[in-house]
Scaffold this active site. Structure first.
Site, short mmCIF file in Angstrom:
data_model
loop_
_atom_site.label_atom_id
_atom_site.label_comp_id
_atom_site.label_asym_id
_atom_site.label_seq_id
_atom_site.Cartn_x
_atom_site.Cartn_y
_atom_site.Cartn_z
N LYS A 113 31.53 33.08 0.91
CA LYS A 113 30.81 33.83 1.95
C LYS A 113 29.40 34.20 1.52
O LYS A 113 29.08 34.24 0.33
CB LYS A 113 31.63 35.06 2.36
CG LYS A 113 32.82 34.63 3.22
CD LYS A 113 33.39 35.72 4.06
CE LYS A 113 34.49 35.11 4.95
NZ LYS A 113 35.45 36.10 5.41
N ARG A 143 42.42 34.16 0.95
CA ARG A 143 42.11 33.02 1.83
C ARG A 143 40.93 32.27 1.21
O ARG A 143 39.83 32.81 1.15
CB ARG A 143 41.76 33.53 3.22
CG ARG A 143 41.46 32.46 4.24
CD ARG A 143 41.11 33.05 5.60
NE ARG A 143 40.87 32.01 6.58
CZ ARG A 143 39.71 31.36 6.73
NH1 ARG A 143 38.68 31.65 5.97
NH2 ARG A 143 39.58 30.43 7.64
C1 9MG Z 1 39.09 32.78 9.89
N1 9MG Z 1 38.54 33.61 8.85
C2 9MG Z 1 37.32 33.48 8.25
N2 9MG Z 1 37.15 34.45 7.34
C3 9MG Z 1 38.28 35.19 7.35
C4 9MG Z 1 38.70 36.34 6.65
O1 9MG Z 1 37.93 36.94 5.76
N3 9MG Z 1 39.92 36.84 6.92
C5 9MG Z 1 40.72 36.26 7.85
N4 9MG Z 1 41.93 36.81 8.07
N5 9MG Z 1 40.37 35.18 8.55
C6 9MG Z 1 39.16 34.67 8.31
#
Ligand code: 9MG
Length: 274
Positions: A222, A256
């Site tokens: 990110k 994730r």
């Molecule tokens: C789809 N998506 C993109 N970034 C995310 C994040 O930080 N958390 C979750 N739950 N979904 C995300």
């Protein structure tokens, strides 16, 4: 902590990895040799090999300024991928990354076991779509929408406000019959948050554990990591792994990530040394 989703029960006592499978036109470029479905399925199977315990499949980008995708288009992107993976009887649950109730219902019918909703089940019909199933859900916090969220994020107290939202949506889930063991929470790093907001939330993960649900953290590649390192998105592997390690040490249960193998290995060390 156990997380129940469809026919699966995830043991989240040790931090676990959710691999990202984006099924958007720009995700896989192969010069036209294979179609998007084949490429997405191959990528998903590779992520399982690398150690992903969950696959998160999304057909609409949630990046800042991303253009919304019509329901029909999103269905066309994600449902064939879910069906192909279910037909292979993969050993991990499939999560559908969507905020649209129509997509949630179709994905669950096709075999998805988790709904990952960046809008925290706020769209009309979203709560019911999950409640009328046995799917697990991830409720994420976002201020604004992907089109507006990074313009000028503002909070009086980011930790208190994010926690209050997650608390409220968790209670709405419980009231509609979704058991606590099917609910996961996520502060939504990068979704309507400045660098300072993201840092405050990262430090406050232990406070979010008070809500009694597993925590999902998504910091992989990110822009906040770009701000910290000065690196472009394709050079954020080390920063992403560091963020996953620190998050896990702060109590995150599910990470994730794009870079599954590296994160799985780093989390094994966290689990061993903790
Ligand atoms: C789809 N998506 C993109 N970034 C995310 C994040 O930080 N958390 C979750 N739950 N979904 C995300």
């Amino acid at each position: 902590m156990q997380f129940y989703c469809g026919r699966f029960c995830l043991d989240l006592d040790t931090p676990t990895v959710m691999g990202i499978v984006n099924v958007t036109p720009d995700s896989f470029s192969d010069g036209g040799q294979f179609n998007q479905v084949d490429l997405a399925v191959a990528h998903a199977l590779d992520l399982i090999e690398q150690g992903a315990a969950v696959l998160d499949i999304g057909g609409e980008s949630t990046r800042p300024n991303a253009t919304p995708v019509p329901v029909a288009e999103e269905l066309q992107r994600v449902i064939p991928v879910i069906e192909a993976l279910v037909a292979r009887d993969i050993p991990v649950p499939i999560s559908i990354d969507t905020y649209k109730p129509e997509v949630m219902r179709a994905a669950i019918a096709a075999g998805a076991a988790i709904v990952n909703d960046v809008r925290g089940l706020q769209e009309a019909g979203a709560l019911e779509a999950v409640a009328n199933s046995d799917a697990g859900v991830c409720i994420m916090h976002m201020q604004g929408t992907p089109q507006t969220m990074q313009l000028e994020p503002h909070y009086e107290d980011v930790v208190a406000e994010v926690k209050q939202f997650l608390h409220m949506q968790r209670n709405a889930c419980l009231a509609s019959g979704i058991a606590q063991a099917r609910i996961m929470l996520d502060p939504g790093f990068g979704f309507g948050k400045s660098r300072a907001h993201n840092i405050a939330l990262a430090k406050a993960l232990p406070q979010l554990l008070d809500l009694g649900c597993p925590l999902l953290v998504g910091l992989s590649r990110k822009s906040v990591l770009g701000q910290m390192t000065g690196n472009d998105v394709d050079a954020r592997l080390h920063a992403s792994v560091a963020a996953a390690v620190v998050s896990a040490m702060q109590g995150a249960h599910l990470l994730r990530v794009h870079d599954v193998k590296a994160t799985v290995e780093a989390l094994k060390v966290v689990a061993a040394l903790k």
